[in-house]
Motif scaffolding. Structure first.
Motif, mmCIF file in Angstrom:
data_model
loop_
_atom_site.group_PDB
_atom_site.id
_atom_site.type_symbol
_atom_site.label_atom_id
_atom_site.label_comp_id
_atom_site.label_asym_id
_atom_site.label_seq_id
_atom_site.Cartn_x
_atom_site.Cartn_y
_atom_site.Cartn_z
ATOM 1 N N ASP A 187 -43.837 44.790 -28.878
ATOM 2 C CA ASP A 187 -45.060 44.711 -28.076
ATOM 3 C C ASP A 187 -45.013 45.597 -26.838
ATOM 4 O OD1 ASP A 187 -46.154 42.897 -29.765
ATOM 5 O OD2 ASP A 187 -45.482 41.147 -28.630
ATOM 6 N N ARG A 222 -48.674 34.826 -34.718
ATOM 7 C CA ARG A 222 -48.159 35.075 -33.379
ATOM 8 C C ARG A 222 -49.117 34.551 -32.326
ATOM 9 N NH1 ARG A 222 -46.832 40.712 -32.006
ATOM 10 N NH2 ARG A 222 -45.947 39.465 -30.342
ATOM 11 N N VAL A 246 -46.841 36.979 -13.766
ATOM 12 C CA VAL A 246 -45.520 37.016 -13.138
ATOM 13 C C VAL A 246 -45.634 36.455 -11.727
ATOM 14 C CG1 VAL A 246 -45.899 39.417 -12.442
ATOM 15 C CG2 VAL A 246 -43.579 38.497 -12.463
ATOM 16 N N ARG A 248 -42.801 43.898 -16.793
ATOM 17 C CA ARG A 248 -42.677 43.454 -15.395
ATOM 18 C C ARG A 248 -43.957 42.761 -14.928
ATOM 19 N NH1 ARG A 248 -40.312 48.562 -15.065
ATOM 20 N NH2 ARG A 248 -41.694 49.519 -13.521
ATOM 21 N N VAL A 284 -42.691 36.663 -20.688
ATOM 22 C CA VAL A 284 -41.482 37.122 -21.375
ATOM 23 C C VAL A 284 -40.400 36.041 -21.305
ATOM 24 C CG1 VAL A 284 -39.601 38.804 -21.269
ATOM 25 C CG2 VAL A 284 -41.979 39.572 -21.023
ATOM 26 N N ALA A 331 -42.940 45.214 -24.218
ATOM 27 C CA ALA A 331 -42.632 44.505 -22.981
ATOM 28 C C ALA A 331 -41.169 44.637 -22.596
ATOM 29 C CB ALA A 331 -42.990 43.021 -23.121
ATOM 30 N N GLN A 366 -50.207 37.939 -24.705
ATOM 31 C CA GLN A 366 -49.529 39.127 -24.208
ATOM 32 C C GLN A 366 -49.945 40.397 -24.932
ATOM 33 O OE1 GLN A 366 -45.441 38.249 -23.871
ATOM 34 N NE2 GLN A 366 -45.125 39.624 -22.156
ATOM 35 N N HIS A 382 -45.097 47.054 -18.465
ATOM 36 C CA HIS A 382 -45.903 45.954 -19.037
ATOM 37 C C HIS A 382 -45.124 44.641 -18.960
ATOM 38 C CE1 HIS A 382 -48.291 43.557 -21.719
ATOM 39 N NE2 HIS A 382 -47.446 43.654 -22.739
ATOM 40 N N LEU A 424 -40.854 41.150 -28.516
ATOM 41 C CA LEU A 424 -41.320 41.674 -27.228
ATOM 42 C C LEU A 424 -41.075 43.173 -27.127
ATOM 43 C CD1 LEU A 424 -40.072 38.668 -25.112
ATOM 44 C CD2 LEU A 424 -42.446 39.479 -25.143
#
Lengths: 377, 604
Positions: A348, B586, B555, A365, A371, A350, B529, A363, A345
């Motif tokens: 990436d 991935r 989120v 959040r 995540v 994040a 993502q 990103h 992550l």
């Protein structure tokens, strides 16, 4: 000892908003001691019950939070009486944070002055939006200018800490509407803001209208834009994020009561449907005010259900909650697979990893749930 | 009750799906009073649940019935051999027909002759069977007996008026058909004194009794206790039980020339008593086998993977059990980077594949993921090595390939004449070579094409049906292999080759296919993502590219006291949902994506 928070759920509203799935009632008269007039008395009964149950674990409250519903629908004297009841039974820590939520249309100078003088330290105002048509869609009854006026009245009453709650992503909201809302909110000068993406909860009037096709929702990209804009605007105004949806002007201005939830502290929730957590045990009260009142009148616990969290669930919750905080997650909580996920992550963009903590980037959040799903591997 | 060899009549029913074969068989059983009317149920001979549901016959049946002729008053012993009616099982059909002297050719009086019927009719003619054509469902309002009779007459070179009009449903005309069987179908030949010989025309596995072989005795006599030998497989065993079907199994002392029945030996493995093999006695047996045996080879392959990897051992057990009953099913373990542990399975054709998959899921409660079906290729490498490739991911480095050969089929398509143009277009698009065309009647045409089996396996049948509103019918037979300009088309997700998505395609089609495939995959793969590039490649050469853009928002905003448990449970559920996706590198890939290629036809 773990800090103790007290939450008081006032389950009454003047009218139910279409998007709201909280435990709240609009009838002033509910049978069996469930009505508004009896609320303070019944809440004090639960506080008696809490003091007995906690026994030697009872300790001064670090934070008190009146939420709802609409706490300010009650006469301010009653909120004060409940706070006084808490003080008598538990005491308050020096410098304790005492917050009430307020709707812009249901508070005024007199109430704010009384609350401040009686020990309330913080007001959280449900502004939600500045565009009239969005307020209308959300069934909010206040006029756009009223929230700003309420902030000024709170300031005049001596409140150092005033927060505004905002909602983005309502049907029909344009990017300009949201920009207007951010400008209006910041112009009012709060030291704390919360900004929530609208979530259409099943069973609400809003969900039904969306299902029938009367209202359309913005897509995920638009929601991401809104949150990113809010993040940028708040930061520029000196309100820095400390939780995914919350920004404050200083560490002191943060909502310490909510931080207690996110740090897995103890809290006792008073009121119908309120949730409590003490040392890994969770319980929740019966939802209906009348049932709640009857239980307490009969000298019984109002708890409707309980959950004892095992080590796995507690770890999951700590990762889920702590990674949302600006102070970040202690990476020692992660499994080896979770550590690998964290490193991925970070690549990436994040997460940022440093000093044994994992902190979300912007990103991250925006995609915090994804995540969490990966960190809990 | 045994009758003289001269009064035995062995026949089969040839019909297209839904043309009423099973209903007619039911009526014959009823009218010969083989079956107690109280026990009568529809599709009596189709015992498998799947057969009843789909209205098809997968396993053969062979029922003995007695019929008293109204003409000569004699009692005749009929053996009605019900055969599978699908192109996948042509070999089984040919063996069943080899056990008969005659066949009822049943054609729906409103539908007319279909490709399947035509193919099986030719098989019957080749086997020297006496054909009795009937127009069925004559009672239905849409029946066009004149038109269909002309078609059938054209096919058989008969007088249209000689073709019986019947209704399996009402029983109309069926008694006349029974008399025709007596009159026209020759009694079985065969020498009662010669060393015994019988052909196995089907077999099934019973978990208590082992293999039940369906046999037709040609010469001599088989009796309980005889030591026998299967001449091709070399299997030797003793007859534990011998008898015939009513359709219930009915033991007898002996089966004699011309008789049809079953035989049980205690052999537990259907591959040791294969369809087409000749049985004789172990001592003083025949020296010459009956003609027509061949080993059936799988034509269509796909990977089958248990969704829950823990169930791999269960799947192996299930395949072992199915194989007991299905000598044509091929399987071997396969490991896919994308899909984990599973099996490469080989089938006679697409229907066989569907059936096996459905039985694995239904009877063994497995959730399976299937890769796209492919065919078996032969490859000659530059160093002269020969190899069989039935999994595209095993295809060797193109630089080392001298030649690739792919299986070809001769396809026969029957269609109303207005669809000839669109079918020719389809066949050309599918690399077909025109091999003939003639009119069955003024309205209906038979088209013949030589086509690569790989094209048929992909989506040919669906396209044929959709282009002709379902009116065209298809049959095909393998005609060997042909060198072809094939390349391996790979799909890369996030830069990694996904073995389960590789396919061998003709060079000229690789580009359009690559483009369509990447577009399809973009629709099927949810946003993740991060950006997920989807590429189609031949070797190192990228020929198409799409991107699944990263999602930007995932989120839930509020997470206060009462929300925490609820949110934890929601996230846990979402994690469970993700587990059902396959993690490829991935990238999380939903199962449907692996079958995206099957929808390629939609977009063309």
């Amino acid at each position: 000892m773990t800090p103790l928070g007290l939450y008081v759920h006032v389950p009454f509203c003047a009218a139910r908003c279409g998007y709201c799935d909280f435990n709240t009632y609009t009838a002033a008269e509910l049978p069996g001691g469930g009505d508004q007039a009896a609320f303070a008395t019944v809440a004090l009964q639960e506080l008696d019950h809490a003091a007995v149950t906690l026994g030697a674990d009872a300790r001064p409250a670090a934070t008190v939070f009146f939420g709802g519903g609409t706490p300010t629908l009650l006469p301010p004297e009653e909120l004060v009486a409940i706070l006084e009841g808490i003080r008598q039974r538990f005491g308050l820590e020096p410098g304790a944070e005492v917050t009430t939520e307020a709707n812009p249309e249901s508070v005024g100078p007199r109430a704010l002055e009384l609350l401040r003088a009686s020990g309330f330290t913080r007001v959280s105002i449900g502004m939600q939006h500045a565009a009239p048509h969005v307020l209308d869609t959300l069934d909010r009854v206040h006029t756009p200018g009223r929230a700003g006026a309420a902030v000024a009245e709170a300031r005049a009453a001596g409140f150092e800490h005033v927060s505004l709650d905002l909602i983005y992503g309502a049907p029909g909201e344009s990017a300009d509407d949201w920009a207007l809302t951010l400008d209006t909110a910041l112009a009012a000068g709060p030291d704390h803001v919360s900004a929530y993406g609208l979530e259409v909860e099943p069973g609400t009037a809003l969900a039904a209208r969306v299902r029938r096709g009367e209202l359309g929702l913005p897509d995920g990209d638009a929601m991401a834009d809104r949150q990113a804009e809010a993040d940028a605007a708040f930061s520029a105004a000196g309100l820095h994020w400390y939780e995914v949806a919350n920004h404050a002007a200083s560490p002191r201005a943060r909502c310490h009561h909510n931080l207690g939830y996110w740090r897995s502290h103890d809290w006792w929730g008073v009121g119908p449907g309120a949730h409590s957590h003490l040392a890994g045990e969770r319980w929740w009260n019966v939802r209906h005010p009348s049932a709640y009142a009857r239980r307490l009148a009969a000298g019984r616990s109002p708890a409707a259900g309980r959950e004892l969290l095992d080590a796995t669930s507690r770890r999951f919750e700590r990762i889920m909650l702590e990674v949302r905080l600006a102070e970040g997650l202690d990476t020692a909580l992660l499994s080896p697979a979770g550590v690998r996920a964290a490193e991925r992550l970070e690549r990436d963009g994040a997460l940022e990893l440093s000093g044994g903590r994992a902190v979300l980037t912007l990103h991250g959040r925006l995609t915090a749930d994804a995540v969490v799903r990966q960190l809990t591997d | 009750m045994a009758v003289d060899q001269s009064r035995i009549r062995n026949f089969s029913i040839i019909a297209h799906i839904d043309h009423g074969k099973s209903t007619l068989a039911d009526r014959i059983l009823e009218m010969t009073q083989t079956v107690d009317p109280r026990q009568m149920r529809e599709q009596l001979l189709d015992s498998m649940e799947l057969e009843r549901e789909r209205g098809i016959t997968i396993k053969s049946q062979a029922v003995r019935v007695f019929y008293e002729s109204k003409v000569d008053g004699e009692t005749y012993q009929f053996h009605l051999i019900d055969t599978p009616g699908h192109v996948d099982f042509t070999y089984e059909v040919s063996r069943s027909l080899a056990a008969c002297e005659g066949a009822l050719l049943v054609v729906d009086a409103s539908q007319g002759v279909e490709a399947q019927t035509l193919a099986n009719t030719y098989l019957a003619v080749d086997a020297g069977l006496e054909l009795i054509p009937c127009l069925n469902k004559i009672d239905l309002p849409g029946a066009e007996p004149e038109r269909v009779a002309a078609e059938v007459a054209e096919l058989l070179g008969e007088d249209p008026d000689a073709i019986k009009r019947i209704s399996g449903k009402t029983g109309m005309g069926v008694d006349e058909v029974l008399e025709l069987l007596v009159e026209k179908v020759p009694p079985p030949g065969g020498d009662p004194d010669a060393p015994p010989r019988a052909v196995i025309f089907d077999s099934e596995f019973d978990q208590y009794r082992g293999v039940i072989a369906y046999i037709r005795v040609v010469d001599g006599t088989f009796a309980k206790g005889d030591a026998i030998r299967a001449m091709a497989a070399g299997t030797e065993a003793e007859i534990d039980d011998i008898g015939f079907f009513t359709p219930a199994m009915t033991p007898v002392e002996t089966l004699t020339p011309g008789e049809v029945g079953y035989l049980i030996t205690g052999v537990k493995d259907v591959t040791r008593l294969r369809v087409g093999d000749t049985l004789t006695l172990k001592r003083n047996g025949a020296t010459e086998a009956l003609p027509g045996y061949r080993e059936v080879r799988p034509m269509v392959f796909c990977g089958l993977f248990p969704l829950d990897t823990d169930r791999y051992p269960d799947m192996r057990d299930a395949l072992e059990k199915l194989s007991l009953n299905d000598a044509a099913l091929f399987w071997e373990p396969e490991t896919s980077d994308a899909l984990g542990f599973g099996f490469r399975c080989g089938f006679l054709g697409l229907l066989h594949m569907d059936i096996v998959r459905e039985r694995l899921e239904r009877e063994y409660d497995l959730d399976l993921m299937a890769t796209m079906p492919s065919v078996g290729f032969e490859v000659t490498l530059t160093d002269g090595t020969e190899m069989d490739v039935h999994n595209p991911s095993d295809f060797p480095d193109p630089a080392s390939v001298q030649e690739v050969r792919e299986p070809m089929v001769k396809a026969s398509i029957l269609t109303p004449k207005e669809y000839v143009g669109t079918i020719m277009e389809l066949c050309q698009d599918k690399r077909g070579e025109h091999a003939g065309m003639h009119y069955l009647s003024a309205e209906r045409v038979q088209l013949e094409y030589v086509l690569p089996l790989a094209e048929i396996v992909l989506d040919f049948f669906d396209q044929l049906k959709s282009r002709t509103k379902g009116y065209a019918s298809l049959d095909y037979e393998p005609i060997g292999l042909k060198a072809s300009d094939l390349v391996k088309l790979d799909v890369l997700l996030g830069g990694d080759v996904v073995d389960a998505l590789s396919m061998l395609v003709h060079k000229d089609k690789a580009y359009p296919l690559g483009r369509t495939l990447t577009e399809k995959l973009r629709e099927k793969i949810p946003r993740q993502q991060y950006d997920v590039p989807i590429q189609a490649a031949i070797g190192a050469h990228i020929i198409a590219r799409e991107t699944v853009k990263a999602f930007r928002k995932d989120v839930t905003a509020k997470c206060y006291g009462g929300d925490i448990s609820r949110k934890r449970k929601l996230l846990e559920r979402q994690k469970e949902g993700k587990k059902r996706m396959k993690q490829v590198g991935r990238v999380e890939v939903p199962q449907e994506a692996f079958l995206a290629v099957l929808e390629l036809g939609d977009s063309r």
